[in-house]
Design an enzyme around this catalytic site. Structure first.
Site, mmCIF file in Angstrom:
data_model
loop_
_atom_site.group_PDB
_atom_site.id
_atom_site.type_symbol
_atom_site.label_atom_id
_atom_site.label_comp_id
_atom_site.label_asym_id
_atom_site.label_seq_id
_atom_site.Cartn_x
_atom_site.Cartn_y
_atom_site.Cartn_z
ATOM 1 N N LYS A 83 0.839 -1.200 0.000
ATOM 2 C CA LYS A 83 0.000 0.000 0.000
ATOM 3 C C LYS A 83 0.881 1.261 0.000
ATOM 4 C CE LYS A 83 -4.003 -2.143 0.335
ATOM 5 N NZ LYS A 83 -3.715 -3.524 0.602
HETATM 6 C C1 PLP Z 1 -10.398 -1.958 -0.745
HETATM 7 C C2 PLP Z 1 -9.735 -2.724 0.361
HETATM 8 N N1 PLP Z 1 -10.331 -2.786 1.557
HETATM 9 C C3 PLP Z 1 -9.770 -3.422 2.598
HETATM 10 C C4 PLP Z 1 -8.562 -4.041 2.474
HETATM 11 C C5 PLP Z 1 -8.014 -4.793 3.644
HETATM 12 O O1 PLP Z 1 -6.803 -4.358 4.119
HETATM 13 P P1 PLP Z 1 -5.824 -5.393 4.898
HETATM 14 O O2 PLP Z 1 -5.188 -6.245 3.854
HETATM 15 O O3 PLP Z 1 -4.880 -4.507 5.627
HETATM 16 O O4 PLP Z 1 -6.682 -6.185 5.818
HETATM 17 C C6 PLP Z 1 -7.893 -4.013 1.259
HETATM 18 C C7 PLP Z 1 -6.593 -4.684 1.119
HETATM 19 O O5 PLP Z 1 -6.014 -4.787 0.100
HETATM 20 C C8 PLP Z 1 -8.498 -3.347 0.158
HETATM 21 O O6 PLP Z 1 -7.916 -3.320 -1.050
#
Ligand code: PLP
Length: 378
Positions: A193
């Site tokens: 990210k």
């Molecule tokens: C749109 C979206 N929401 C939520 C998440 C969840 O994040 P995490 O991987 O830190 O749980 C992601 C992860 O790629 C995402 O792309």
């Protein structure tokens, strides 16, 4: 040198934190040997939360275990649960649906815009019904959802608004940062990210002090931070690591520079790819307003052939997401008979992301652009 002799350009670079290796090792030693022996939710986490809140102009920032659990904590703090529906995009990451299901509510999938791939406003409005409690739009790849219009929609229907800004930290639309359009937003710190780190974590950002307080409680088993072992609500273990917090504090001042480099690479690609639109490869919409170049995604009629073509030239690319959310076995049972998501299905067939990380060199960027432009289109 032939293309086969050139070094491969990975999609997920293995050297993301190479420049900060010494700092990371120092922080590991400091954190591991400090007298307090406090490895979660300590001083570093509190400082990171404060620094992010100041940078954003947020009322509160609450660090937690992941972007996914950030979404879950906000939904729970909003008291969304069994019998409620949340309108989410039909194309995107699994947590958009799973976080809603994890609090016992039902995701209702709205189709997306065929070019930007973010949720379509009219489709979102069509999915609002008597059980709808919240809207949960998401920013995707490099494009922010139309938050001013979605905010107005939520207000018109008296709905809660949770902004899934997991991938858009650094994006700004109409002067307001991604994450601060909803009552709450989230960022994910997974390594790829924009503000990624070598581990798992995320934050909730909010303009609502009360919501922030509740999320803070829920991330630590429903305790309020005053009395230990007194549980006011059923919560989760979604706490933040002190070493990672110290590392993120070190990396925060460099974020604007890394974002600017991403935008610069994206602008170059978009200019190079403009003539390809009529030949079956569509670049994302240009510009910087409401954009955050976490991932640079093309829409290619012959997506798999383009992926192979790039691979043969030593360039890795990645198909996020090969199936729309309502087509996934885990989520299909929650859809309604007759529902259709043609733009989401098309995006799943066509989307192909190419490398856009900030430490790509100019010659690598040039090589990637050349390789895309060399694709035999017919
Ligand atoms: C749109 C979206 N929401 C939520 C998440 C969840 O994040 P995490 O991987 O830190 O749980 C992601 C992860 O790629 C995402 O792309």
């Amino acid at each position: 040198m032939t293309t086969t002799e050139l070094a491969r350009i990975p999609f997920f670079p293995p050297d993301l934190f190479e420049g900060d290796r010494e700092v990371l090792l120092r922080l590991l030693r400091e954190s591991g040997t400090c007298a307090a022996q406090r490895f979660i939710l300590g001083e570093q986490t509190a400082l990171l939360e404060r620094e992010l809140a100041e940078q954003l102009g947020a009322v509160d920032v609450v660090a937690c275990g992941s972007g996914t659990s950030a979404l879950t904590l906000v939904l729970a703090a909003m008291e969304i649960g069994p019998g409620d529906e949340v309108v989410v995009p039909a194309f995107g990451c699994a947590p958009l649906a799973s976080s809603v299901l994890s609090v016992g509510a039902r995701p209702v999938f709205a189709d997306v815009d065929p070019w930007t791939m973010v949720v379509d406003l009219a489709a979102m409005e069509q999915r609002i019904g008597p059980r709808t409690k919240a809207l949960m739009p998401a920013h995707l790849f490099s494009v922010m959802a139309d938050m001013p219009a979605i905010l107005a929609l939520a207000e018109r229907h008296g709905l809660r608004l949770l902004e899934d800004s997991a991938v858009a930290q650094g994006g700004v639309l109409a002067g307001r940062p991604a994450g601060l359009w909803g009552e709450a937003g989230v960022y994910s710190f997974v390594q790829v990210k924009t503000f990624g780190m070598p581990g798992e974590g995320g934050v909730v950002v909010t303009r609502d002090a009360e919501l922030g307080r509740t999320v803070r409680m829920l991330r630590n088993h429903g305790q309020d931070g005053k009395a230990r072992f007194r549980h006011h609500r059923i919560g989760w273990n979604s706490r933040f690591d002190e070493l990672q917090a110290a590392f993120q504090r070190h990396r925060l001042p460099g974020l604007p520079g890394r974002l600017a480099r991403r935008a610069e690479i994206a602008a170059y690609y978009t200019e190079r790819f403009a003539p390809l639109a009529e030949r079956g490869v569509l670049a994302p919409p240009p510009g910087t307003e409401g954009r955050c170049y976490y991932v640079y995604t093309l829409l290619a009629q012959r997506r798999n052939a383009l992926h192979e073509h790039l691979a043969a030239r030593g360039i890795d690319s990645h198909a996020y997401y090969p199936q729309a959310l309502p087509r996934q076995p885990a989520f299909a049972p929650y859809t309604r008979p007759g529902d259709r998501w043609p733009a989401a299905d098309r995006a799943a067939d066509r989307a192909l992301s190419i490398p856009v990380y900030p430490h790509l060199t100019d010659s690598q960027i040039e090589r990637i652009a050349e390789a895309v432009c060399d694709f035999p289109f017919n």
